[in-house]
Design a protein around this motif. Structure first.
Motif, PDB file in Angstrom:
ATOM      1  N   GLY A 187       0.790  -1.219   0.000  1.00 44.75           N
ATOM      2  CA  GLY A 187       0.000   0.000   0.000  1.00 44.75           C
ATOM      3  C   GLY A 187       0.823   1.271   0.000  1.00 44.75           C
ATOM      4  N   GLN A 188       0.319   2.232  -0.752  1.00 47.35           N
ATOM      5  CA  GLN A 188       0.939   3.540  -0.853  1.00 47.35           C
ATOM      6  C   GLN A 188       0.597   4.364   0.383  1.00 47.35           C
ATOM      7  OE1 GLN A 188      -0.708   5.981  -3.988  1.00 47.35           O
ATOM      8  NE2 GLN A 188       1.175   7.150  -4.206  1.00 47.35           N
ATOM      9  N   ASP A 189       1.608   4.973   1.003  1.00 45.67           N
ATOM     10  CA  ASP A 189       1.395   5.866   2.143  1.00 45.67           C
ATOM     11  C   ASP A 189       1.005   7.256   1.663  1.00 45.67           C
ATOM     12  OD1 ASP A 189       2.064   3.859   3.944  1.00 45.67           O
ATOM     13  OD2 ASP A 189       4.144   4.523   4.161  1.00 45.67           O
ATOM     14  N   VAL A 190       0.375   8.015   2.534  1.00 51.41           N
ATOM     15  CA  VAL A 190       0.008   9.397   2.233  1.00 51.41           C
ATOM     16  C   VAL A 190       1.275  10.196   1.930  1.00 51.41           C
ATOM     17  CG1 VAL A 190      -1.017  11.504   3.184  1.00 51.41           C
ATOM     18  CG2 VAL A 190      -2.048   9.282   3.686  1.00 51.41           C
ATOM     19  N   GLU A 191       1.226  11.012   0.892  1.00 52.27           N
ATOM     20  CA  GLU A 191       2.332  11.865   0.446  1.00 52.27           C
ATOM     21  C   GLU A 191       3.563  11.060   0.018  1.00 52.27           C
ATOM     22  OE1 GLU A 191       3.161  15.239   2.924  1.00 52.27           O
ATOM     23  OE2 GLU A 191       1.047  15.797   3.037  1.00 52.27           O
ATOM     24  N   GLU A 192       3.342   9.830  -0.461  1.00 50.14           N
ATOM     25  CA  GLU A 192       4.415   8.994  -0.975  1.00 50.14           C
ATOM     26  C   GLU A 192       4.151   8.747  -2.461  1.00 50.14           C
ATOM     27  OE1 GLU A 192       6.569   5.097   0.723  1.00 50.14           O
ATOM     28  OE2 GLU A 192       4.461   4.769   0.213  1.00 50.14           O
ATOM     29  N   LEU A 193       5.138   8.997  -3.292  1.00 51.19           N
ATOM     30  CA  LEU A 193       5.003   8.713  -4.717  1.00 51.19           C
ATOM     31  C   LEU A 193       5.088   7.204  -4.941  1.00 51.19           C
ATOM     32  CD1 LEU A 193       7.254  11.573  -6.147  1.00 51.19           C
ATOM     33  CD2 LEU A 193       4.751  11.497  -6.028  1.00 51.19           C
ATOM     34  N   LEU A 194       4.407   6.716  -5.955  1.00 52.44           N
ATOM     35  CA  LEU A 194       4.363   5.269  -6.217  1.00 52.44           C
ATOM     36  C   LEU A 194       5.748   4.634  -6.368  1.00 52.44           C
ATOM     37  CD1 LEU A 194       1.225   5.250  -8.485  1.00 52.44           C
ATOM     38  CD2 LEU A 194       1.431   4.076  -6.297  1.00 52.44           C
ATOM     39  N   PRO A 195       6.702   5.260  -7.089  1.00 51.49           N
ATOM     40  CA  PRO A 195       8.040   4.647  -7.156  1.00 51.49           C
ATOM     41  C   PRO A 195       8.697   4.526  -5.770  1.00 51.49           C
ATOM     42  CG  PRO A 195       7.771   6.206  -8.935  1.00 51.49           C
ATOM     43  CD  PRO A 195       6.583   6.393  -8.018  1.00 51.49           C
ATOM     44  N   GLU A 196       8.432   5.483  -4.889  1.00 48.31           N
ATOM     45  CA  GLU A 196       8.953   5.401  -3.516  1.00 48.31           C
ATOM     46  C   GLU A 196       8.312   4.221  -2.776  1.00 48.31           C
ATOM     47  OE1 GLU A 196       7.872   9.261  -2.041  1.00 48.31           O
ATOM     48  OE2 GLU A 196       9.632  10.222  -2.909  1.00 48.31           O
ATOM     49  N   THR A 197       7.022   4.003  -3.025  1.00 49.56           N
ATOM     50  CA  THR A 197       6.311   2.883  -2.407  1.00 49.56           C
ATOM     51  C   THR A 197       6.946   1.560  -2.820  1.00 49.56           C
ATOM     52  OG1 THR A 197       4.235   4.132  -2.430  1.00 49.56           O
ATOM     53  CG2 THR A 197       4.064   1.749  -2.160  1.00 49.56           C
ATOM     54  N   VAL A 198       7.226   1.405  -4.102  1.00 47.20           N
ATOM     55  CA  VAL A 198       7.840   0.174  -4.602  1.00 47.20           C
ATOM     56  C   VAL A 198       9.182  -0.068  -3.902  1.00 47.20           C
ATOM     57  CG1 VAL A 198       8.865  -0.968  -6.611  1.00 47.20           C
ATOM     58  CG2 VAL A 198       6.735   0.273  -6.862  1.00 47.20           C
ATOM     59  N   CYS A 199      10.032   0.930  -3.869  1.00 49.65           N
ATOM     60  CA  CYS A 199      11.359   0.771  -3.261  1.00 49.65           C
ATOM     61  C   CYS A 199      11.250   0.433  -1.772  1.00 49.65           C
ATOM     62  CB  CYS A 199      12.190   2.033  -3.460  1.00 49.65           C
ATOM     63  SG  CYS A 199      12.662   2.322  -5.184  1.00 49.65           S
ATOM     64  N   ARG A 200      10.380   1.124  -1.062  1.00 54.00           N
ATOM     65  CA  ARG A 200      10.198   0.877   0.376  1.00 54.00           C
ATOM     66  C   ARG A 200       9.700  -0.543   0.625  1.00 54.00           C
ATOM     67  NH1 ARG A 200       5.729   0.832   3.027  1.00 54.00           N
ATOM     68  NH2 ARG A 200       4.563   2.170   1.591  1.00 54.00           N
ATOM     69  N   GLU A 201       8.682  -0.944  -0.125  1.00 51.07           N
ATOM     70  CA  GLU A 201       8.082  -2.265   0.079  1.00 51.07           C
ATOM     71  C   GLU A 201       9.057  -3.395  -0.246  1.00 51.07           C
ATOM     72  OE1 GLU A 201       5.209  -3.339   1.335  1.00 51.07           O
ATOM     73  OE2 GLU A 201       4.295  -1.401   1.713  1.00 51.07           O
ATOM     74  N   VAL A 202       9.806  -3.274  -1.320  1.00 49.54           N
ATOM     75  CA  VAL A 202      10.783  -4.313  -1.676  1.00 49.54           C
ATOM     76  C   VAL A 202      11.861  -4.405  -0.591  1.00 49.54           C
ATOM     77  CG1 VAL A 202      12.569  -5.001  -3.336  1.00 49.54           C
ATOM     78  CG2 VAL A 202      10.348  -4.205  -4.157  1.00 49.54           C
ATOM     79  N   ALA A 203      12.303  -3.262  -0.070  1.00 50.76           N
ATOM     80  CA  ALA A 203      13.298  -3.269   1.009  1.00 50.76           C
ATOM     81  C   ALA A 203      12.731  -3.903   2.275  1.00 50.76           C
ATOM     82  CB  ALA A 203      13.769  -1.842   1.290  1.00 50.76           C
ATOM     83  N   GLU A 204      11.477  -3.581   2.621  1.00 48.40           N
ATOM     84  CA  GLU A 204      10.858  -4.124   3.830  1.00 48.40           C
ATOM     85  C   GLU A 204      10.590  -5.625   3.726  1.00 48.40           C
ATOM     86  OE1 GLU A 204       8.341  -0.150   5.249  1.00 48.40           O
ATOM     87  OE2 GLU A 204       7.266  -1.878   4.482  1.00 48.40           O
ATOM     88  N   GLU A 205      10.101  -6.059   2.582  1.00 47.04           N
ATOM     89  CA  GLU A 205       9.686  -7.451   2.427  1.00 47.04           C
ATOM     90  C   GLU A 205      10.824  -8.396   2.063  1.00 47.04           C
ATOM     91  OE1 GLU A 205       5.151  -6.393   0.968  1.00 47.04           O
ATOM     92  OE2 GLU A 205       6.558  -7.234  -0.493  1.00 47.04           O
ATOM     93  N   MET A 206      11.851  -7.858   1.363  1.00 51.85           N
ATOM     94  CA  MET A 206      12.884  -8.739   0.843  1.00 51.85           C
ATOM     95  C   MET A 206      14.302  -8.321   1.221  1.00 51.85           C
ATOM     96  SD  MET A 206      11.185  -9.197  -2.916  1.00 51.85           S
ATOM     97  CE  MET A 206      11.623 -10.874  -3.303  1.00 51.85           C
TER      98      MET A 206
END
Length: 117
Positions: free
Chosen positions: A38-57
């Protein structure tokens, strides 16, 4: 019934004709999902992808182009819109704080040829 729309950003990571996917198990069956969330408030979608991949993997990726969109109307309390981005694998993320998905048991590089079976 009013439902909220939830944006999520997913990573399609392909390297050497293999796709990187999260392995999920419920104790009976195993399956694979693309990393992302999920995308956080005031987070751009590319930032969401990078954050999620770092958190999950625990990995770093470089976001390239939007590959496709998946919508989910049923089975959840919200209307899900997954935006899937083609990403380039960079390497391991230093100091990543892992927050794995429920039932996540690891990840695998899946041969793309096997996906057509």
């Amino acid at each position: 019934m009013e439902r909220v729309v939830r944006n999520a950003a997913k990573a399609l990571i392909i390297k050497d004709d293999k796709m990187l996917a999260i392995k999920i198990s419920d104790g009976k069956e195993e399956w694979y999902i693309m990393p992302g969330g999920g995308q956080d408030v005031e987070e751009l979608l590319p930032e969401t992808v990078c954050r999620e991949v770092a958190e999950e993997m625990g990995l770093q990726v470089e976001v390239k182009d939007l590959a496709f969109v998946i919508e989910g109307l049923h089975g959840e309390k919200f209307h899900r819109v997954d935006l899937v981005f083609l990403c380039e694998y960079v390497g391991k993320s230093e100091n990543a704080i892992l927050q794995r998905d429920t039932n996540q048991v690891g990840y695998d590089w899946i041969d793309i040829k096997d996906l057509n079976k």
